[in-house]
Design an enzyme around this catalytic site. Structure first.
Site, PDB file in Angstrom:
ATOM      1  N   CYS A 132       0.857  -1.181   0.000  1.00 27.16           N
ATOM      2  CA  CYS A 132       0.000   0.000   0.000  1.00 27.16           C
ATOM      3  C   CYS A 132       0.896   1.234   0.000  1.00 27.16           C
ATOM      4  CB  CYS A 132      -0.905  -0.010   1.234  1.00 27.16           C
ATOM      5  SG  CYS A 132      -1.869   1.507   1.426  1.00 27.16           S
ATOM      6  N   CYS A 155      -1.463 -10.227  -7.778  1.00 31.10           N
ATOM      7  CA  CYS A 155      -1.924 -11.359  -6.983  1.00 31.10           C
ATOM      8  C   CYS A 155      -1.925 -10.905  -5.522  1.00 31.10           C
ATOM      9  CB  CYS A 155      -0.969 -12.528  -7.214  1.00 31.10           C
ATOM     10  SG  CYS A 155      -1.543 -14.077  -6.528  1.00 31.10           S
TER      11      CYS A 155
END
Length: 166
Positions: A132, A155
């Site tokens: 993130c 993924c």
């Protein structure tokens, strides 16, 4: 020869049991991006208080959930996938697809600044780790075997995501 997605999924699930066990051990540890400064930052104790044990293991210790265990893998409603750590919007349902790997997969992030990348060598070869961009939480990995137009497969551990319907 025609590919049978059910056969591929079954084989991946069977292989995933052993591979997940290896990955769970090999991917654990400190994320490669741990030394960076991020917009959202908490102490280890604060992260432990904010997250479940499994979320902490994935997001803060670069863990991996077992394949085919996330309910978000089968999430098909319109909406946005956000970081469980900080709420940052990461992926849109418009870019989600079934990769057959057992993890929620996307062919691109919601925008260019949503995720950050680093090199992960924990399995003995380089992989592109995703985190993130706002809090540095480990999300998963990006591979170059995805669909057009990007050719990327993001993924992502479902435990790292919060789905918000449109």
């Amino acid at each position: 020869m025609t590919r049978n997605p059910t056969t591929r999924r079954s084989a991946l699930a069977w292989l995933g049991m052993g591979a997940s066990a290896v990955a769970l051990g090999a991917c654990g540890g400190t994320p490669a991006n741990a030394q960076q400064n991020f917009r959202v930052s908490y102490s280890e104790a604060e992260w432990r208080e904010r997250l479940t044990r499994e979320q902490f293991r994935i997001l803060r210790e670069a863990g991996t959930e077992r394949a085919f265990t996330s309910p978000l893998n089968d999430e098909h409603r319109a909406g946005t996938f956000h970081c469980q750590g900080c709420g940052n919007a990461l992926f849109s349902s418009e870019h989600k697809y079934d990769s057959g790997t057992g993890w929620p997969s996307f062919w691109r992030p919601i925008d260019n600044g949503a995720v950050g990348y680093s090199t992960d060598r924990l399995l003995g070869y380089p992989r592109t780790e995703e985190h993130c961009a706002d809090c540095g939480g480990h999300l998963g990995h990006r591979f170059n075997d995805g669909p057009r137009p990007t050719g990327h497969r993001h993924c992502i551990n479902g435990v790292a995501l919060e789905f918000r319907p449109a």
